[in-house]
Design a protein around this motif. Structure first.
Motif, PDB file in Angstrom:
ATOM      1  N   HIS A   1     -45.446  -8.736  14.224  1.00 44.34           N
ATOM      2  CA  HIS A   1     -46.665  -8.683  15.039  1.00 44.34           C
ATOM      3  C   HIS A   1     -46.678  -9.936  15.916  1.00 44.34           C
ATOM      4  O   HIS A   1     -47.395 -10.894  15.643  1.00 44.34           O
ATOM      5  CB  HIS A   1     -47.914  -8.597  14.160  1.00 44.34           C
ATOM      6  N   ALA A   2     -45.853  -9.912  16.954  1.00 45.39           N
ATOM      7  CA  ALA A   2     -45.726 -11.080  17.843  1.00 45.39           C
ATOM      8  C   ALA A   2     -46.630 -10.952  19.058  1.00 45.39           C
ATOM      9  O   ALA A   2     -46.504 -11.716  20.013  1.00 45.39           O
ATOM     10  CB  ALA A   2     -44.269 -11.231  18.275  1.00 45.39           C
TER      11      ALA A   2
ATOM     12  N   ASP B   1     -49.485  -1.473  16.873  1.00 43.82           N
ATOM     13  CA  ASP B   1     -48.029  -1.584  16.714  1.00 43.82           C
ATOM     14  C   ASP B   1     -47.524  -3.013  16.890  1.00 43.82           C
ATOM     15  O   ASP B   1     -48.198  -3.874  17.440  1.00 43.82           O
ATOM     16  CB  ASP B   1     -47.316  -0.663  17.718  1.00 43.82           C
ATOM     17  N   ALA B   2     -46.289  -3.233  16.414  1.00 39.81           N
ATOM     18  CA  ALA B   2     -45.640  -4.543  16.497  1.00 39.81           C
ATOM     19  C   ALA B   2     -44.394  -4.438  17.382  1.00 39.81           C
ATOM     20  O   ALA B   2     -44.213  -3.442  18.088  1.00 39.81           O
ATOM     21  CB  ALA B   2     -45.269  -5.006  15.095  1.00 39.81           C
ATOM     22  N   LEU B   3     -43.561  -5.476  17.317  1.00 44.45           N
ATOM     23  CA  LEU B   3     -42.367  -5.552  18.168  1.00 44.45           C
ATOM     24  C   LEU B   3     -41.099  -5.658  17.319  1.00 44.45           C
ATOM     25  O   LEU B   3     -41.142  -6.207  16.218  1.00 44.45           O
ATOM     26  CB  LEU B   3     -42.463  -6.795  19.056  1.00 44.45           C
TER      27      LEU B   3
ATOM     28  N   GLU C   1     -44.876  -2.648  12.009  1.00 43.64           N
ATOM     29  CA  GLU C   1     -44.071  -1.465  12.350  1.00 43.64           C
ATOM     30  C   GLU C   1     -44.144  -1.243  13.858  1.00 43.64           C
ATOM     31  O   GLU C   1     -45.117  -1.637  14.502  1.00 43.64           O
ATOM     32  CB  GLU C   1     -44.615  -0.230  11.622  1.00 43.64           C
ATOM     33  N   THR C   2     -43.130  -0.575  14.392  1.00 44.32           N
ATOM     34  CA  THR C   2     -43.079  -0.385  15.843  1.00 44.32           C
ATOM     35  C   THR C   2     -43.139   1.101  16.204  1.00 44.32           C
ATOM     36  O   THR C   2     -42.793   1.963  15.386  1.00 44.32           O
ATOM     37  CB  THR C   2     -41.769  -0.955  16.431  1.00 44.32           C
TER      38      THR C   2
ATOM     39  N   ALA D   1     -47.998   2.236  19.482  1.00 43.75           N
ATOM     40  CA  ALA D   1     -47.062   2.212  20.625  1.00 43.75           C
ATOM     41  C   ALA D   1     -47.630   1.660  21.929  1.00 43.75           C
ATOM     42  O   ALA D   1     -47.297   2.133  23.003  1.00 43.75           O
ATOM     43  CB  ALA D   1     -46.484   3.608  20.862  1.00 43.75           C
ATOM     44  N   GLU D   2     -48.443   0.619  21.831  1.00 41.98           N
ATOM     45  CA  GLU D   2     -48.882  -0.037  23.081  1.00 41.98           C
ATOM     46  C   GLU D   2     -47.698  -0.717  23.732  1.00 41.98           C
ATOM     47  O   GLU D   2     -47.569  -0.716  24.957  1.00 41.98           O
ATOM     48  CB  GLU D   2     -49.996  -1.056  22.778  1.00 41.98           C
ATOM     49  N   GLU D   3     -46.837  -1.323  22.909  1.00 39.58           N
ATOM     50  CA  GLU D   3     -45.709  -2.079  23.469  1.00 39.58           C
ATOM     51  C   GLU D   3     -44.755  -1.168  24.246  1.00 39.58           C
ATOM     52  O   GLU D   3     -44.021  -1.633  25.099  1.00 39.58           O
ATOM     53  CB  GLU D   3     -44.952  -2.817  22.351  1.00 39.58           C
TER      54      GLU D   3
END
Ligand SMILES: [Zn+2]
Ligand SMILES: [Zn+2]
Length: 396
Positions: A98-99, A78-80, A26-27, A134-136
């Motif tokens: 999860h890239a 988090d993911a992308l 999830e993002t 939400a690191e990305e």
């Protein structure tokens, strides 16, 4: 406490956790399924937690019941928004992926928590487990801090890690550096307001394209003329938008730029100079400008004592060959800096680059060598244990 052996014994459950998280990628700030999973794992372990309200940040607390220091271990969750192309049977099918390996960070922190629980009686103080969304977007740590996450069970030291193919080192190697580890980042938008006119009659308008042409060149000279050659900074104008036709002077021009720096002082100085130069160049051309600093992320700074502590620990656990001292910081940014700005600590890269068929972080085929994940669990647990049981102080 032999965390190294226990983490190896727990490797399969770490991999299982990582795969479970991977399949529900999830993002953003709110990650309902991921949060539910983390909470259920913490509950199974019997670790009390606080769930934040303004984002899906979770803070678990292992309280030894004895007075002492508090050490924080942070994982991003988090993911992308990438459609996965790995073809693996636990691939996420929702268009998220999860890239960047945050699934592994979360899985390793849960296993480290389990190992630390086993050693609870041998420690004093508290372990603060930070699960950050939400690191990305570089907004999760700020959201958590805004809701009081730094003050809640305030940490005396912070440790965090990142996996992937971020530095050219074989899987299982840890890459780290004292001081600036990753760059500060600012996104800057400058809107130059001129006055539209016929292309044949520029004297009736104020040309924002000519203004911006001068502005870009002036902005480019700030770093070359005002920053020491021994300091590091990059300023790049990466988009320029204006006009719609060959014979119309448009009313506005918008430029977007990125600024990367390593010291807070240089970052603040350059932001001020960019504002001043933009204002005066625009004024010289009779135009006006609006400057928006879209985000303000400090550099990720490893406390030198904390970095030395981690290096020493890795050498003892896995030998000199498992450690790479980075010669230069990475230009990538990380919002772990919010926690490292608050308390001294260290952030390291654990290489999980597969021997063959490796893809870089953020690639739809990104994959990782799961067999080395036990090292991330061990280093986290060992760092927390030694910090709480030893006479260790990191000088701020
Ligand atoms: Zn990433
Ligand atoms: Zn990442």
């Amino acid at each position: 406490m032999d965390f190294r052996t226990r983490a190896l014994e727990a490797l399969q459950e770490t991999i299982d956790r990582r795969r479970a998280l991977h399949s529900i990628a999830e993002t953003g700030l709110f990650l309902p399924k991921t949060t539910e999973y983390i909470i259920s794992e913490l509950t199974k372990l019997g670790i009390p937690y606080k769930r934040l309200e303004t984002c899906d940040g979770i803070i678990g607390i292992i309280d030894t019941g004895k007075a002492g220091k508090t050490v924080a271990l942070r994982a991003d969750t988090d993911a992308l928004p990438i459609t996965e192309e790995t073809g693996c049977d636990y691939a996420c099918k929702t268009g998220n992926m999860h890239a960047c390996g945050h699934d592994a960070h979360t899985a390793m922190l849960l296993t480290a928590a389990k190992l630390l629980l086993e050693a609870k009686d041998k420690m004093s103080g508290k372990i603060k487990l930070i699960f950050q969304p939400a690191e990305e977007l570089c907004s999760g740590a700020f959201a958590m801090a805004a809701e009081g996450a730094l003050d809640y069970e305030r940490a005396d030291a912070v440790f965090a890690q990142h996996v992937g193919w971020l530095y050219d080192a074989p899987a299982g190697t840890v890459c780290i550096k004292r001081g600036a580890m990753m760059s500060a980042q600012n996104m800057i938008k400058i809107t130059v307001h001129g006055k539209g006119s016929h292309g044949a009659e520029p004297q009736n308008g104020i040309d924002p394209i000519v203004t911006v042409s001068n502005l870009i060149l002036s902005l480019q000279t700030i770093i070359s003329r005002e920053i020491s050659p021994f300091d590091n900074a990059v300023f790049s104008v990466c988009s320029v938008h204006a006009g719609s036709s060959y014979n119309i002077v448009p009313p506005d021009t918008v430029i977007q730029a990125t600024l990367r720096t390593y010291s807070r002082q240089t970052q603040k100085f350059l932001l001020e100079r960019i504002k001043t130069v933009a204002e005066f160049v625009c004024r010289a051309h009779r135009a006006e400008c609006e400057i928006e600093i879209i985000n303000d992320l400090p550099a990720t700074y490893n406390n030198p004592d904390a970095a030395d502590f981690i290096c020493d620990l890795i050498k003892r656990l896995y030998g000199e060959d498992s450690l790479v001292i980075m010669s230069e910081p990475s230009m990538v940014s990380e919002d772990v800096c919010v926690f490292l700005d608050d308390a001294p600590g260290a952030f390291w890269l654990l290489s999980t680059r597969p021997e063959e068929g490796a893809y870089k972080n953020h690639n739809p085929k990104f994959n990782l060598e799961e067999s080395v994940l036990h090292k991330g669990c061990t280093i986290m647990a060992q760092a927390a244990f030694e910090y709480l049981t030893g006479d260790i102080e990191f000088e701020k």
